[in-house]
Scaffold this active site. Sequence first.
Site: not given
Length: 159
Positions: A17, A90
Amino acid sequence: MKRAVYPGSFDPITNGHLDIIKRAAKVFDEVIVGVLVNVEKKGLFDIDERVKLIERVTKSLSNVKVRSYDGLLINLMKQEEAKVIIKGLRAVSDFEYEFQMALMNNKLDSTIETVFMMTNAQYSYLSSSAVKQVAKFGGCIKELVPDEIIPDIMIKIGE
Ligand code: ADP
């Protein structure tokens, strides 16, 4: 002013993050990290704790702010006068859900754009839930989350 919102659960914030936040802060004038209040899902950290952890690890980034929100993301966008949503990707498995969300948000407000940033390869396996699993079973979470929040996670897991 180009202002973007980076939404998520952040329970807790990970280095994946933080990498997206830092990169986004270079592209946009201001980045607002939006912490979603999910009433159906009790997290490890409550919302205020998540906000404080993110504030702590982003304090050197002067153009990053942290806000919590519930309900629709586009309401937070209106409140903060932001037109761009940032999402991290991702793997292909993230794509379908994110694609649907991006289309839905654009349907709700056609002036909103979603911008996807690819994960840094070194964090492609990383998620908040994986961090919690590893910590719970005594594994080392160094390099998965910022060093300064490791004690907070260990204390919470032990409670
Ligand atoms: P998690 O899946 O870790 O619980 P969140 O729901 O809080 O994460 O995700 C918030 C946003 O951050 C989403 O756009 C998600 O795709 C992105 N994200 C999460 N982990 C990573 C990572 N390791 N690399 C890049 N983006 C990520």
